[in-house]
Scaffold this motif. Structure first.
Motif, mmCIF file in Angstrom:
data_model
loop_
_atom_site.group_PDB
_atom_site.id
_atom_site.type_symbol
_atom_site.label_atom_id
_atom_site.label_comp_id
_atom_site.label_asym_id
_atom_site.label_seq_id
_atom_site.Cartn_x
_atom_site.Cartn_y
_atom_site.Cartn_z
ATOM 1 N N HIS B 26 44.605 38.202 45.789
ATOM 2 C CA HIS B 26 43.652 38.948 46.614
ATOM 3 C C HIS B 26 42.951 39.998 45.758
ATOM 4 O O HIS B 26 43.611 40.676 44.959
ATOM 5 C CB HIS B 26 44.394 39.615 47.777
ATOM 6 C CG HIS B 26 43.472 40.038 48.873
ATOM 7 N ND1 HIS B 26 42.699 41.153 48.786
ATOM 8 C CD2 HIS B 26 43.172 39.464 50.064
ATOM 9 C CE1 HIS B 26 41.978 41.269 49.884
ATOM 10 N NE2 HIS B 26 42.241 40.257 50.663
ATOM 11 N N PRO B 27 41.637 40.166 45.874
ATOM 12 C CA PRO B 27 40.937 41.147 45.040
ATOM 13 C C PRO B 27 41.396 42.582 45.265
ATOM 14 O O PRO B 27 41.298 43.408 44.361
ATOM 15 C CB PRO B 27 39.473 40.958 45.427
ATOM 16 C CG PRO B 27 39.481 40.198 46.675
ATOM 17 C CD PRO B 27 40.687 39.361 46.656
ATOM 18 N N ALA B 31 42.297 45.110 42.358
ATOM 19 C CA ALA B 31 41.632 46.398 42.172
ATOM 20 C C ALA B 31 42.650 47.515 42.005
ATOM 21 O O ALA B 31 42.468 48.419 41.180
ATOM 22 C CB ALA B 31 40.716 46.680 43.360
ATOM 23 N N LEU B 68 33.741 52.558 44.632
ATOM 24 C CA LEU B 68 32.629 51.702 45.062
ATOM 25 C C LEU B 68 33.104 50.262 45.248
ATOM 26 O O LEU B 68 32.819 49.611 46.268
ATOM 27 C CB LEU B 68 31.514 51.769 44.023
ATOM 28 C CG LEU B 68 30.261 50.968 44.322
ATOM 29 C CD1 LEU B 68 29.561 51.559 45.511
ATOM 30 C CD2 LEU B 68 29.338 50.962 43.133
ATOM 31 N N ILE B 69 33.883 49.754 44.254
ATOM 32 C CA ILE B 69 34.364 48.369 44.344
ATOM 33 C C ILE B 69 35.300 48.207 45.545
ATOM 34 O O ILE B 69 35.182 47.259 46.330
ATOM 35 C CB ILE B 69 35.077 47.980 43.035
ATOM 36 C CG1 ILE B 69 34.078 47.955 41.883
ATOM 37 C CG2 ILE B 69 35.731 46.628 43.153
ATOM 38 C CD1 ILE B 69 34.719 47.701 40.554
ATOM 39 N N ILE B 72 33.360 48.104 48.722
ATOM 40 C CA ILE B 72 32.692 46.831 48.992
ATOM 41 C C ILE B 72 33.711 45.786 49.424
ATOM 42 O O ILE B 72 33.462 44.990 50.338
ATOM 43 C CB ILE B 72 31.907 46.356 47.754
ATOM 44 C CG1 ILE B 72 30.807 47.361 47.433
ATOM 45 C CG2 ILE B 72 31.292 45.006 47.988
ATOM 46 C CD1 ILE B 72 29.751 47.470 48.477
ATOM 47 N N ILE B 73 34.910 45.768 48.779
ATOM 48 C CA ILE B 73 35.927 44.786 49.167
ATOM 49 C C ILE B 73 36.318 44.990 50.630
ATOM 50 O O ILE B 73 36.436 44.046 51.411
ATOM 51 C CB ILE B 73 37.158 44.895 48.251
ATOM 52 C CG1 ILE B 73 36.811 44.475 46.829
ATOM 53 C CG2 ILE B 73 38.265 43.994 48.743
ATOM 54 C CD1 ILE B 73 37.940 44.662 45.866
ATOM 55 N N PHE B 75 34.469 46.536 52.892
ATOM 56 C CA PHE B 75 33.268 46.371 53.712
ATOM 57 C C PHE B 75 33.055 44.901 54.055
ATOM 58 O O PHE B 75 32.669 44.569 55.181
ATOM 59 C CB PHE B 75 32.078 46.928 52.930
ATOM 60 C CG PHE B 75 30.748 46.700 53.556
ATOM 61 C CD1 PHE B 75 30.363 47.430 54.658
ATOM 62 C CD2 PHE B 75 29.881 45.778 53.018
ATOM 63 C CE1 PHE B 75 29.127 47.225 55.220
ATOM 64 C CE2 PHE B 75 28.652 45.572 53.580
ATOM 65 C CZ PHE B 75 28.266 46.292 54.685
ATOM 66 N N LEU B 76 33.320 44.008 53.095
ATOM 67 C CA LEU B 76 33.119 42.585 53.345
ATOM 68 C C LEU B 76 34.212 41.998 54.213
ATOM 69 O O LEU B 76 34.064 40.907 54.733
ATOM 70 C CB LEU B 76 33.050 41.813 52.021
ATOM 71 C CG LEU B 76 31.835 42.127 51.170
ATOM 72 C CD1 LEU B 76 31.837 41.267 49.932
ATOM 73 C CD2 LEU B 76 30.568 41.888 51.944
ATOM 74 N N ILE B 78 37.343 40.685 53.734
ATOM 75 C CA ILE B 78 37.649 39.339 53.265
ATOM 76 C C ILE B 78 38.926 38.841 53.915
ATOM 77 O O ILE B 78 39.986 39.458 53.795
ATOM 78 C CB ILE B 78 37.779 39.345 51.734
ATOM 79 C CG1 ILE B 78 36.444 39.728 51.130
ATOM 80 C CG2 ILE B 78 38.202 37.998 51.231
ATOM 81 C CD1 ILE B 78 36.553 40.122 49.710
#
Lengths: 98, 169
Positions: B26-27, B31, B68-69, B72-73, B75-76, B78
């Protein structure tokens, strides 16, 4: 001691390349690119310390600014990709193939 | 001697958390591992007496870019179904090792030919804000301005790309 720092930088850079070429998750690929930039920064700073010259610090600073710009643009592209296909898979980009 | 032990500690943490980055599925986990790498790299910068870069690594990299990354993760949003399943991941990693390890060994060989230097903390303002700023604004003024233009272009590009209402599919 400087050899150890440069060797660590090479190891981190190779791990970054490995992440880029073997993973398909867009975020992991992106963070691996950031890892490569950080490895380059470490080499810059270690060599700046070796020569007691601060040009390496300035270069590392510029690399950080470039990384910030890259992060903004890459994440915008990832948002577009996710809006378009609902996936975070780099194989989606192969739809550009003719 | 203490700085040597600190170097080995930070280097081990950095390499293992970088491995965690490229191995985690998982990203979000990746991260988190990557934040650990960045913090240990900041520790290495401080061992190299680069105090300005130490602070910037923590504030800009581990603070701003990584948040920020992560933003975004999240926010999307997933789902596990959205993550590529990557069935042949281990085979790809093995093949990647076959490609990367010779390059790494060659680079290590090149490093061995460089002059060796003892690293200890230097005084007289090496790497602090004032001295780096003097070098930056005396010798590197043009690259500095070009980077500021690059940041502006990236800002405009991100707004144009991510602010599109609908894709003309």
């Amino acid at each position: 001691m400087i050899h150890d720092y440069l060797s660590l930088s090479i190891v981190l850079f190779c791990l970054g390349i490995l992440g880029v070429i073997s993973r398909r998750n867009v975020f992991t690929v992106f963070m691996s690119v950031e890892l490569m930039l950080n490895a380059a920064n470490l080499a810059f700073i270690a060599l700046a310390r070796l020569h007691e010259n601060m040009d390496g610090h300035v270069l590392a600073l510029l690399v950080m600014a470039v990384a910030a710009a890259e992060a903004a643009l890459a994440l915008a592209v990832v948002i577009l990709l996710h809006k378009h296909t609902g996936k975070v898979d780099t194989n989606v980009f192969s739809l550009l193939k003719g | 001697m203490l700085s040597q032990w600190l170097f080995y500690a930070f280097a081990t943490i950095a390499v293992f958390s970088a491995l965690g980055l490229i191995l985690s599925r998982h990203p979000m986990n990746g991260a988190m591992w990557f934040v650990i790498t960045l913090v240990s790299l900041a520790g290495l910068y401080s061992l190299l007496s680069a105090s300005l870069l130490f602070a910037l690594q923590l504030i800009v990299y581990a603070g701003a870019i990584m948040s920020l990354i992560l933003f975004i993760i999240m926010f999307l949003n997933i789902q596990p179904a959205d993550i590529p399943d990557e069935k042949g991941r281990w085979a790809y990693l093995l093949g990647g090792c076959l490609a990367v390890v010779p390059i790494g060994l060659l680079l290590l060989k090149i490093v061995k030919t460089l002059p060796e230097g003892e690293i200890d903390i230097v005084g007289n303002g090496f790497g602090n804000v004032k001295s780096v700023g003097l070098v930056l604004f005396r010798d590197w003024l043009l690259p500095f301005e070009i980077v500021s233009i690059l940041l502006l272009v990236a800002l405009v590009g991100a707004v144009v790309l991510a602010g599109k209402k609908e894709m003309n599919q």
